[in-house]
Design a protein around this motif. Sequence first.
Motif, mmCIF file in Angstrom:
data_model
loop_
_atom_site.group_PDB
_atom_site.id
_atom_site.type_symbol
_atom_site.label_atom_id
_atom_site.label_comp_id
_atom_site.label_asym_id
_atom_site.label_seq_id
_atom_site.Cartn_x
_atom_site.Cartn_y
_atom_site.Cartn_z
ATOM 1 N N ALA A 198 2.656 -19.794 -14.720
ATOM 2 C CA ALA A 198 4.008 -18.839 -14.365
ATOM 3 C C ALA A 198 3.917 -17.530 -14.801
ATOM 4 C CB ALA A 198 5.518 -19.341 -14.829
ATOM 5 N N ARG A 199 4.669 -16.612 -14.228
ATOM 6 C CA ARG A 199 4.641 -15.206 -14.539
ATOM 7 C C ARG A 199 5.899 -14.781 -15.265
ATOM 8 N NH1 ARG A 199 1.875 -10.619 -12.524
ATOM 9 N NH2 ARG A 199 0.826 -12.020 -10.830
ATOM 10 N N ARG A 200 5.873 -14.208 -16.244
ATOM 11 C CA ARG A 200 7.322 -14.050 -17.236
ATOM 12 C C ARG A 200 7.400 -12.699 -17.132
ATOM 13 N NH1 ARG A 200 9.454 -18.947 -16.650
ATOM 14 N NH2 ARG A 200 7.940 -20.561 -17.220
ATOM 15 N N LEU A 201 8.334 -12.182 -16.553
ATOM 16 C CA LEU A 201 8.794 -10.695 -16.400
ATOM 17 C C LEU A 201 9.379 -10.139 -17.849
ATOM 18 C CD1 LEU A 201 10.640 -10.446 -13.183
ATOM 19 C CD2 LEU A 201 8.211 -10.099 -13.743
ATOM 20 N N PRO A 202 9.280 -8.790 -18.254
ATOM 21 C CA PRO A 202 9.521 -8.328 -19.388
ATOM 22 C C PRO A 202 10.963 -8.702 -19.650
ATOM 23 C CG PRO A 202 8.399 -6.734 -18.344
ATOM 24 C CD PRO A 202 8.509 -7.944 -17.389
ATOM 25 N N GLY A 203 11.302 -9.088 -21.093
ATOM 26 C CA GLY A 203 12.639 -9.379 -21.537
ATOM 27 C C GLY A 203 13.021 -10.949 -21.287
ATOM 28 N N LEU A 236 11.301 -13.789 -22.257
ATOM 29 C CA LEU A 236 10.830 -14.854 -23.199
ATOM 30 C C LEU A 236 11.909 -15.012 -24.176
ATOM 31 C CD1 LEU A 236 6.995 -14.780 -23.175
ATOM 32 C CD2 LEU A 236 8.567 -16.274 -22.137
ATOM 33 N N GLY A 237 12.549 -13.745 -24.578
ATOM 34 C CA GLY A 237 13.478 -13.625 -25.664
ATOM 35 C C GLY A 237 12.381 -13.365 -26.791
ATOM 36 N N GLY A 238 13.307 -13.378 -28.125
ATOM 37 C CA GLY A 238 12.475 -12.818 -29.110
ATOM 38 C C GLY A 238 12.130 -11.391 -29.115
ATOM 39 N N PRO A 239 11.381 -10.887 -30.216
ATOM 40 C CA PRO A 239 10.766 -9.439 -30.398
ATOM 41 C C PRO A 239 9.890 -9.022 -29.152
ATOM 42 C CG PRO A 239 9.443 -10.750 -31.827
ATOM 43 C CD PRO A 239 10.424 -11.741 -30.950
ATOM 44 N N LEU A 240 9.164 -9.818 -28.181
ATOM 45 C CA LEU A 240 8.147 -9.155 -27.588
ATOM 46 C C LEU A 240 8.918 -8.858 -26.120
ATOM 47 C CD1 LEU A 240 5.325 -11.727 -28.552
ATOM 48 C CD2 LEU A 240 5.648 -9.141 -29.331
ATOM 49 N N ALA A 241 9.774 -7.920 -26.133
ATOM 50 C CA ALA A 241 10.637 -7.547 -25.069
ATOM 51 C C ALA A 241 9.976 -6.831 -23.828
ATOM 52 C CB ALA A 241 12.107 -7.165 -25.695
ATOM 53 N N LEU A 242 8.976 -5.951 -24.425
ATOM 54 C CA LEU A 242 8.594 -5.051 -23.310
ATOM 55 C C LEU A 242 7.557 -5.481 -22.304
ATOM 56 C CD1 LEU A 242 7.833 -1.914 -25.876
ATOM 57 C CD2 LEU A 242 9.906 -2.411 -24.257
ATOM 58 N N ALA A 243 6.721 -6.539 -22.820
ATOM 59 C CA ALA A 243 5.575 -6.860 -21.870
ATOM 60 C C ALA A 243 5.880 -8.018 -20.734
ATOM 61 C CB ALA A 243 4.329 -7.305 -22.660
ATOM 62 N N GLU A 244 5.031 -8.019 -19.811
ATOM 63 C CA GLU A 244 4.975 -9.067 -18.745
ATOM 64 C C GLU A 244 3.984 -9.987 -19.102
ATOM 65 O OE1 GLU A 244 4.673 -9.464 -14.197
ATOM 66 O OE2 GLU A 244 2.724 -8.617 -15.144
ATOM 67 N N PHE A 245 4.216 -11.296 -19.254
ATOM 68 C CA PHE A 245 3.084 -12.228 -19.871
ATOM 69 C C PHE A 245 2.726 -13.376 -18.675
ATOM 70 C CE2 PHE A 245 5.447 -11.093 -23.580
ATOM 71 C CZ PHE A 245 4.381 -11.026 -24.761
ATOM 72 N N GLN A 253 2.023 -17.162 -18.112
ATOM 73 C CA GLN A 253 2.201 -18.523 -18.771
ATOM 74 C C GLN A 253 0.779 -19.433 -18.439
ATOM 75 O OE1 GLN A 253 5.895 -20.324 -18.961
ATOM 76 N NE2 GLN A 253 4.723 -22.513 -18.836
ATOM 77 N N ALA A 254 -0.005 -19.876 -19.199
ATOM 78 C CA ALA A 254 -0.881 -20.625 -18.576
ATOM 79 C C ALA A 254 -1.304 -21.879 -19.528
ATOM 80 C CB ALA A 254 -2.153 -19.860 -18.616
ATOM 81 N N ASP A 255 -1.964 -22.969 -18.785
ATOM 82 C CA ASP A 255 -2.293 -24.074 -19.602
ATOM 83 C C ASP A 255 -3.628 -24.169 -20.286
ATOM 84 O OD1 ASP A 255 -3.990 -24.260 -17.375
ATOM 85 O OD2 ASP A 255 -2.985 -26.232 -16.666
ATOM 86 N N GLY A 281 0.805 -21.369 -23.369
ATOM 87 C CA GLY A 281 0.508 -20.263 -23.728
ATOM 88 C C GLY A 281 0.652 -19.056 -23.247
ATOM 89 N N PHE A 282 0.743 -17.893 -23.755
ATOM 90 C CA PHE A 282 1.115 -16.848 -23.051
ATOM 91 C C PHE A 282 0.160 -15.596 -23.401
ATOM 92 C CE2 PHE A 282 5.094 -19.273 -23.942
ATOM 93 C CZ PHE A 282 5.568 -19.267 -22.590
ATOM 94 N N SER A 283 -0.106 -14.983 -22.285
ATOM 95 C CA SER A 283 -1.208 -13.625 -22.523
ATOM 96 C C SER A 283 -0.499 -12.341 -21.695
ATOM 97 C CB SER A 283 -2.458 -13.945 -21.874
ATOM 98 O OG SER A 283 -2.979 -15.027 -22.535
#
Length: 344
Positions: free
Chosen positions: A158-163, A165-174, A176-178, A215-217
């Motif tokens: 999946a592609r997770r847009l900024p903000g 995922l919740g938590g302190p990592l609000a600036l980045a796009e991530f 999600q991978a297996d 996992g998230f990158s």
Amino acid sequence: MGIGSIAVFLLFFAWPSQASEAEPALEDLFSAVNGSVVLVRTRERALVGNNNVGVVPFTDQGSGVLISEDGDVLTAAHLVQVADTVQVEFGDGTKVLAKIVSSEPAADLAMLRLERVPEGAVIAKMGNSDAVRVGQRIFVIGAPYGLSHTLTVGRISARRLPGTLGGPLALAEFFQADVAINRGNSGGPMFDMNGEVVGIVSHILSQSGAFEGVGFSVTSNSIRQLLLTPRTPWSGISVFGLDEKLAGIFNLPQDSGVLVQRVAAGSPGARLGLQPSYLPAKIGEHDILLGGDIILEVDGFQVGKFESYIALRDHLAEIEVGQTVAVKVFRQGRVIELTTTIEE
């Protein structure tokens, strides 16, 4: 020409060649890019006991990737943010000291600059993460549990847009991978099947503490936006945010702030004179330290709120060497101002 011959003719000339569209062999890709991947070792200090007498040195390790001939290495902020010293090790065993030149904790990104680039080191190419599709194959090279230059393979989940995922990592796009990632993979590169870096490994979601397929990158285009142009300066401190409710409990003269947790030796935070916390405590589900400075303002920007953080981040990115930064802190019931000059 018979019908059978025509069919063979069409199959041979009209259809795209399977060989031309095939992905490069994974073993060839690994050989081509592995020389850009490094093991990142840090030396920092941790608290043992309930006071600063119990601060002892310890080491940690993760991964990184060389992206320029100048010796720029991408890695994870949580690995190096409060490190006193950083050393990287290449696949041939060459060890090189590095300094932290840029960091964005709200995206878990950091940039190191090597003292020198070893002969024969490979420079990884940054890819375009916008072109990566869900379901696409990718691979990661890193050092799970210290086992350097380990290859794991998977697909984008999946592609997770900024903000989102919740938590302190609000600036980045991530992404999600297996693809399997574990402790020690943090900061390592995620490559696409062209051998280009499309992400930097950040963290996992797990109930057991080990990898469970989520996992998230941080995506490569987020890296460009948040760390490379312009570069966010490294502070060398870790903090715990205080919202309006906690600000009242701490008797702050405003409705937000950040409590300094740790300060790296020789960092801008140390030169500023910030005092770290030392008393272990628990607030909700968070294990924190108390007793350190609470930062209220930086160059007139109130801290502790997301909106002001964005404005402050942009301000700090424009500060040049030789300029002065002023920081207001709440220390032992008093508001004091600390200043430092930005060094190269």
